[in-house]
Scaffold this motif. Structure first.
Motif, PDB file in Angstrom:
ATOM      1  N   VAL A 188      -1.652  -8.687  94.111  1.00  0.00           N
ATOM      2  CA  VAL A 188      -1.794  -9.908  93.317  1.00  0.00           C
ATOM      3  C   VAL A 188      -3.266 -10.305  93.290  1.00  0.00           C
ATOM      4  CG1 VAL A 188      -1.223 -12.370  93.159  1.00  0.00           C
ATOM      5  CG2 VAL A 188       0.517 -10.753  93.917  1.00  0.00           C
ATOM      6  N   ALA A 189      -3.751 -10.626  92.107  1.00  0.00           N
ATOM      7  CA  ALA A 189      -5.167 -10.994  91.971  1.00  0.00           C
ATOM      8  C   ALA A 189      -5.316 -12.423  91.483  1.00  0.00           C
ATOM      9  CB  ALA A 189      -5.855 -10.037  90.996  1.00  0.00           C
ATOM     10  N   THR A 190      -6.407 -13.058  91.893  1.00  0.00           N
ATOM     11  CA  THR A 190      -6.746 -14.370  91.348  1.00  0.00           C
ATOM     12  C   THR A 190      -8.262 -14.514  91.292  1.00  0.00           C
ATOM     13  OG1 THR A 190      -6.245 -16.742  91.443  1.00  0.00           O
ATOM     14  CG2 THR A 190      -6.789 -15.675  93.526  1.00  0.00           C
ATOM     15  N   ALA A 191      -8.709 -15.450  90.468  1.00  0.00           N
ATOM     16  CA  ALA A 191     -10.142 -15.736  90.350  1.00  0.00           C
ATOM     17  C   ALA A 191     -10.412 -16.989  91.161  1.00  0.00           C
ATOM     18  CB  ALA A 191     -10.503 -15.962  88.889  1.00  0.00           C
ATOM     19  N   ASP A 192     -11.303 -16.905  92.135  1.00  0.00           N
ATOM     20  CA  ASP A 192     -11.548 -18.099  92.946  1.00  0.00           C
ATOM     21  C   ASP A 192     -13.016 -18.318  93.340  1.00  0.00           C
ATOM     22  OD1 ASP A 192     -11.644 -15.993  94.746  1.00  0.00           O
ATOM     23  OD2 ASP A 192     -10.063 -16.731  96.063  1.00  0.00           O
ATOM     24  N   HIS A 193     -13.718 -17.254  93.736  1.00  0.00           N
ATOM     25  CA  HIS A 193     -15.044 -17.453  94.315  1.00  0.00           C
ATOM     26  C   HIS A 193     -16.080 -17.984  93.319  1.00  0.00           C
ATOM     27  CE1 HIS A 193     -13.331 -15.360  97.685  1.00  0.00           C
ATOM     28  NE2 HIS A 193     -14.447 -15.415  98.359  1.00  0.00           N
ATOM     29  N   ASN A 194     -16.001 -17.491  92.089  1.00  0.00           N
ATOM     30  CA  ASN A 194     -17.016 -17.815  91.075  1.00  0.00           C
ATOM     31  C   ASN A 194     -16.675 -18.984  90.170  1.00  0.00           C
ATOM     32  OD1 ASN A 194     -19.346 -15.803  90.470  1.00  0.00           O
ATOM     33  ND2 ASN A 194     -17.665 -14.559  91.226  1.00  0.00           N
ATOM     34  N   VAL A 195     -15.409 -19.397  90.176  1.00  0.00           N
ATOM     35  CA  VAL A 195     -14.989 -20.301  89.112  1.00  0.00           C
ATOM     36  C   VAL A 195     -15.674 -21.655  89.222  1.00  0.00           C
ATOM     37  CG1 VAL A 195     -12.760 -19.163  88.811  1.00  0.00           C
ATOM     38  CG2 VAL A 195     -12.937 -21.107  90.347  1.00  0.00           C
ATOM     39  N   PRO A 196     -16.114 -22.191  88.095  1.00  0.00           N
ATOM     40  CA  PRO A 196     -16.663 -23.542  88.126  1.00  0.00           C
ATOM     41  C   PRO A 196     -15.534 -24.551  88.387  1.00  0.00           C
ATOM     42  CG  PRO A 196     -16.778 -22.620  85.883  1.00  0.00           C
ATOM     43  CD  PRO A 196     -16.111 -21.606  86.746  1.00  0.00           C
ATOM     44  N   THR A 197     -15.894 -25.754  88.837  1.00  0.00           N
ATOM     45  CA  THR A 197     -14.859 -26.753  89.119  1.00  0.00           C
ATOM     46  C   THR A 197     -14.925 -27.926  88.146  1.00  0.00           C
ATOM     47  OG1 THR A 197     -16.321 -27.779  90.736  1.00  0.00           O
ATOM     48  CG2 THR A 197     -14.741 -26.167  91.572  1.00  0.00           C
ATOM     49  N   PHE A 230      -4.897  -1.594  85.367  1.00  0.00           N
ATOM     50  CA  PHE A 230      -4.088  -1.008  86.438  1.00  0.00           C
ATOM     51  C   PHE A 230      -2.725  -1.701  86.611  1.00  0.00           C
ATOM     52  CE2 PHE A 230      -8.396   0.393  87.497  1.00  0.00           C
ATOM     53  CZ  PHE A 230      -8.177   1.741  87.776  1.00  0.00           C
ATOM     54  N   GLY A 231      -2.408  -2.620  85.714  1.00  0.00           N
ATOM     55  CA  GLY A 231      -1.083  -3.249  85.735  1.00  0.00           C
ATOM     56  C   GLY A 231      -0.855  -4.206  86.891  1.00  0.00           C
ATOM     57  N   ILE A 232      -1.894  -4.970  87.239  1.00  0.00           N
ATOM     58  CA  ILE A 232      -1.792  -5.901  88.374  1.00  0.00           C
ATOM     59  C   ILE A 232      -1.648  -7.339  87.873  1.00  0.00           C
ATOM     60  CG2 ILE A 232      -3.121  -6.875  90.303  1.00  0.00           C
ATOM     61  CD1 ILE A 232      -4.399  -4.046  90.551  1.00  0.00           C
ATOM     62  N   VAL A 233      -0.746  -8.092  88.500  1.00  0.00           N
ATOM     63  CA  VAL A 233      -0.582  -9.505  88.163  1.00  0.00           C
ATOM     64  C   VAL A 233      -1.871 -10.239  88.533  1.00  0.00           C
ATOM     65  CG1 VAL A 233       0.631 -11.640  88.781  1.00  0.00           C
ATOM     66  CG2 VAL A 233       1.903  -9.498  88.527  1.00  0.00           C
ATOM     67  N   CYS A 234      -2.390 -11.016  87.584  1.00  0.00           N
ATOM     68  CA  CYS A 234      -3.653 -11.727  87.820  1.00  0.00           C
ATOM     69  C   CYS A 234      -3.529 -13.178  87.383  1.00  0.00           C
ATOM     70  CB  CYS A 234      -4.784 -11.036  87.042  1.00  0.00           C
ATOM     71  SG  CYS A 234      -6.378 -11.842  87.254  1.00  0.00           S
ATOM     72  N   TYR A 235      -3.961 -14.081  88.250  1.00  0.00           N
ATOM     73  CA  TYR A 235      -3.983 -15.500  87.900  1.00  0.00           C
ATOM     74  C   TYR A 235      -5.413 -15.924  87.629  1.00  0.00           C
ATOM     75  CZ  TYR A 235       0.706 -15.192  89.806  1.00  0.00           C
ATOM     76  OH  TYR A 235       1.983 -14.814  90.056  1.00  0.00           O
ATOM     77  N   PRO A 236      -5.814 -15.928  86.362  1.00  0.00           N
ATOM     78  CA  PRO A 236      -7.203 -16.258  86.027  1.00  0.00           C
ATOM     79  C   PRO A 236      -7.450 -17.763  86.064  1.00  0.00           C
ATOM     80  CG  PRO A 236      -5.962 -15.835  84.037  1.00  0.00           C
ATOM     81  CD  PRO A 236      -5.006 -15.664  85.179  1.00  0.00           C
ATOM     82  N   MET A 237      -8.694 -18.118  85.866  1.00  0.00           N
ATOM     83  CA  MET A 237      -9.091 -19.520  85.819  1.00  0.00           C
ATOM     84  C   MET A 237      -8.182 -20.299  84.868  1.00  0.00           C
ATOM     85  SD  MET A 237     -13.009 -20.556  85.305  1.00  0.00           S
ATOM     86  CE  MET A 237     -13.122 -20.865  83.559  1.00  0.00           C
ATOM     87  N   GLY A 238      -7.696 -21.438  85.316  1.00  0.00           N
ATOM     88  CA  GLY A 238      -6.889 -22.283  84.455  1.00  0.00           C
ATOM     89  C   GLY A 238      -5.394 -22.015  84.539  1.00  0.00           C
TER      90      GLY A 238
END
Ligand code: SF4
Lengths: 470, 198
Positions: free
Chosen positions: A61-70, A96-104
């Motif tokens: 499972v992937a997510t975007a966290d370190h770079n995201v603006p707040t 690669f077919g991985i679930v990703c939770y992007p910004m927002g």
């Protein structure tokens, strides 16, 4: 070799052995691989170069966290390099077919906050992520540890990791925590005792009545900081509080599967009479809220204390480290912690950005105001935490008290997004690392609990919630 | 990865304890998606100081970094290892390393040399006194020596890691030889374990 009396770590280890051979590290199966944008691009690139695929996208499972603006998260990211890194994560997950939770996304947040809250992190699992604070998930009774990018690539390709069995360390905290003393303070007190290297080569199991009476959020805070004491992982044995926390979460087992899972989970706690390689015992009764004064988390004192004199340290290396830390922090030996004034307060990070942390800070903020000249940020750990806080009206409490209410992410914990300290700026932070430059070049970080952070925002100097007038 | 059997050359004394990976490579540098070019970011904040040991001419061209205890603590960023390698280091010496950092080193062929504190101290002092001191690290024998200063020590490496370093073997390739075992293990996993999709 299976022992007759096993620790929690032993049990999880044994049940994940794919292969064990003399003279080689054990090969462990990995139940959950969490991925974020910073430590994964080179791993995916490695897969492509070798013509390899991801073995178990269903366990990734992937997510975007370190770079995201707040702020302004509905607008394009201003920093082109951050923007590219987030795009690369999305593209790799797609490829690669991985679930990703992007910004927002409703499930997006700091990787160590979303794992437990989605019910992905469960007792008895092996969990890894290219991030040292993966130890957080140990609060649920999982063996969870951080790995480097080469290992990320290894797990993507094989869903396993070759690992040398770590030593075990029991940290026992018995008794009742005094009012106002939180899991963060326990973590800082432990690191103050064992030092930043005390846990190296070990997996810590936290035990004792003060630990079992912590909430799940508190256990996560404690396990999160294990790495600051050098330990690769920290764990708390699963109990009824763990099961109650998990039941009904999106990825928790349901129906008959829940019963099967419970049977297995109940057998996980360390057997009576099992031994550890190292043991540390702390009394809960005398503990006070803690504040770091230096540039590593072991440089810490109780809030009633003062900045130590470097000469008071017996070891020459510690003496020098203390002197260097005081110079960097702009502090003079002997200054009372309560006399230190701050410029900024940061409430957030995978250590202290869960709902309980925000409630504790809001309880102090309510009816008070951030003192003039201090900027105070509240950054919830995830969209789910943010939504929960807003449903309880905490955002309103914070705003009315002069705190900024932000979008979820790592934010000022490591200053990869625009939330940074400027040189010399002093910050009371609920994060986990007071390293030089961690929150921005030249920034001065003091680690504290959420309640102390909120009180400090109101007072303009370090203090306790009880010192804040109503 | 490149095989490494012996590292021999001059060394830089970084006489500090608790050098965390945030110091080795600050977070600004972590936004890159490449694996190369991190040498310029090595100790970026300290290098602004002209007197910082890495800026001193007498230590230029060194292939070994000798540091105080607790080197490479903190963040798991492998970028720290890439930066040290890219800068030209082939081995790092410390009485104690962060676990993840040491692991990352061995995946990339940077030799983590964990010495006794006395040997570490002696090396730091000898290098401060004589920047031209030659140091030799033998991976196969697990020894570190600086004969001109009368320093000799040993360092631990598990046999598997030693073999991998000496041959430059790729971990993934080694594991994939046991693909059958992985498949067999997968068949025994409880069905109720969580999945990303469900
Ligand atoms: S909040 Fe801080 S410590 Fe936690 S994962 Fe993000 S950057 Fe790392």
């Amino acid at each position: 070799m299976a022992k007759s009396k096993m620790t929690l770590v032993d049990k999880v280890w044994e049940s994940h052995l794919v292969r064990s051979a003399e003279g080689e590290p054990d090969l462990l199966f990995i139940d959950l691989h969490l991925v974020h944008e910073v430590t994964s691009p080179q791993a995916f690139e490695g897969l492509r170069m070798a013509g390899r695929g991801v073995r178990r996208p269903d366990l990734t499972v992937a997510t975007a966290d370190h770079n995201v603006p707040t702020v302004d998260v509905d607008k394009p990211i201003a920093d082109p390099v951050s923007k590219k890194q987030l795009e690369v994560l999305a593209a790799n997950c797609e490829e690669f077919g991985i679930v990703c939770y992007p910004m927002g996304h409703a499930n997006q947040g700091i990787v160590h906050v979303i794992g437990p809250e989605l019910g992905l992190s469960q007792p008895g699992m092996t969990i890894v992520c290219g991030d040292s604070h993966t130890s957080t998930h140990g609060a649920l009774g999982a063996l969870a540890f951080g790995i480097g990018t080469s290992e990320v690539e290894h797990v993507l390709a094989t869903q396993t990791l070759p690992q040398i069995r770590p030593a075990t360390m029991a940290v026992t905290v018995d008794g009742e925590l005094p009012p106002g003393v939180t899991a963060k303070d326990v973590a800082l007190a432990i690191i103050g005792r064992i030092g930043t290297g005390g846990g190296m080569g070990h997996v810590v199991e936290y035990r004792g009545t003060a630990i079992t009476s912590l909430s799940m959020e508190g256990r996560m805070t404690l396990c999160n900081m294990s790495i600051e004491g050098g330990a690769r992982a920290g764990m708390v044995a699963p109990d009824d509080a763990t099961f109650a926390y998990l039941e009904g979460r999106p990825h928790a087992p349901k129906g008959k599967a829940w019963e099967q899972a419970l049977d297995e989970w109940r057998a996980l706690p360390t057997d009576e009479g099992a031994t550890f390689d190292k043991e540390v015992v702390l009394e809960a009764a005398g503990l006070l809220p803690h504040v770091t004064w230096g540039t590593n988390p072991g440089q810490v004192v109780a809030i009633d204390g003062s900045v130590p004199d470097p000469d008071s340290f017996a070891e020459p290396a510690e003496r020098e480290a203390a002197a260097r830390a005081l110079a960097y922090m702009g502090l003079t030996a002997g200054t009372a912690i309560r006399d230190i004034q701050v410029d900024t307060v940061f409430i957030g990070s995978c250590t202290n950005s869960r709902i309980e942390d925000l409630r504790a800070a809001a309880a102090v903020a309510e009816g008070n105001h951030v003192v003039a000249g201090v900027r105070a940020l509240v950054v919830p750990g995830s969209h789910r935490v943010k939504a929960q806080a807003e449903s309880e009206g905490l955002d309103e409490v914070f705003r009315a008290a002069g705190f900024e209410w932000r979008e979820p992410g790592c934010s000022m914990c490591l200053a990869m997004n625009p939330d940074k300290l400027t040189p010399g700026e002093r910050c009371a932070s609920t994060s986990n690392r007071n390293f030089e430059g961690r929150q921005g070049r030249g920034g001065r970080t003091h680690l504290v609990s959420p309640a102390v952070a909120a009180a400090t925002a109101v007072l303009g100097r370090f203090g306790l919630p009880t010192e804040v007038a109503r | 990865m490149r095989p490494v059997t012996v590292v021999s050359g001059t060394a830089v004394p970084l006489d500090r304890s608790d050098v965390d990976t945030d110091q080795i490579i600050p977070s600004d540098w972590l936004k890159r998606v490449e694996r190369t070019g991190f040498g310029a970011g090595l100790f970026a904040e300290w290098r602004d100081d002209r007197s910082f040991v890495l800026n001193r001419e007498e230590y230029a061209g060194a292939s070994i970094l000798v540091a105080g205890p607790n080197f490479g603590t903190g963040s798991s960023r492998e970028h720290a290892v890439w930066a040290l390698l890219d800068y030209g280091f082939e081995a790092v010496v410390s009485p104690r390393f962060g676990d993840i950092f040491a692991n990352n080193c061995t995946k990339q062929g940077l030799v983590p040399v964990r010495v006794d504190p006395e040997v570490g101290r002696a090396l730091l002092d000898a290098l401060a006194a004589d920047p031209s001191l030659e140091v030799t690290i033998d991976v196969e024998r697990g020894t570190i020596e600086a004969p001109a200063a009368g320093i000799a020590g040993t360092f631990p490496l598990d046999e598997f890691t030693r073999t991998r370093l000496v041959h430059g073997w790729d971990d993934i390739g080694l594991t994939l030889r046991h693909e059958d075992s992985i498949t067999a293990y997968e068949a025994t996993r409880p069905a109720w374990r969580p999945s990303a999709s469900a």
